[in-house]
Write an enzyme that holds these catalytic residues in place. Sequence first.
Site, PDB file in Angstrom:
ATOM      1  CG  ASP A  17      -1.697  -5.824  -9.829  1.00 16.19           C
ATOM      2  OD1 ASP A  17      -2.782  -6.247 -10.300  1.00 16.19           O
ATOM      3  OD2 ASP A  17      -0.903  -6.566  -9.210  1.00 16.19           O
ATOM      4  CB  CYS A  20      -7.962  -6.140 -10.565  1.00 17.63           C
ATOM      5  SG  CYS A  20      -8.817  -5.460 -11.985  1.00 17.63           S
ATOM      6  CG  HIS A 140     -10.778  -2.429  -9.680  1.00 14.35           C
ATOM      7  ND1 HIS A 140      -9.449  -2.817  -9.652  1.00 14.35           N
ATOM      8  CD2 HIS A 140     -11.307  -2.772  -8.491  1.00 14.35           C
ATOM      9  CE1 HIS A 140      -9.190  -3.372  -8.481  1.00 14.35           C
ATOM     10  NE2 HIS A 140     -10.307  -3.352  -7.753  1.00 14.35           N
TER      11      HIS A 140
END
Length: 159
Positions: A17, A20, A140
Amino acid sequence: MSGSDHSTLRSIRIRGDGRCLFRAVAYGACLRAGKPCPSESLQKELADELRSNVADEFVRRRGDTEWFLEEDFDTYVTHIRQPHIWGGEPELLMCSHVLRMPITVYMYTKGSDSPRIIAEYGQEYGKENPIRVIYHGYGHYDALQAPLARTKSKLYPNT
């Protein structure tokens, strides 16, 4: 940890979001402190608090950090305070200072079935039991959990 132990690390999926990196580090800090795994809502709260402290740490360390940021310092700090902005290497370094804990970043590489260490931050705070995160190479981060360490018994030193 030796190179062969990396395969025992368990990946903990972190919500993607925009926070991370901060979620993964906050999750790892809880594990390192022996606290229960944080719930989704607590992760968000801890991540946002960590992000704010990281931005403050940039300001405190401006003389040491300004040179390696690719944009104007004040713009960068204002930008990183926003909850949807991704963090990266500079933020990991500041996380280690805010938490006063070592952070180790892992990544899977071609031809390897276990992740390898690509960066280590905050080793001045010790090298044992670092916060572990894994970078997936597309913006990520997830948390990594090491297996519970077997502690040697004082009564039975060979166990």
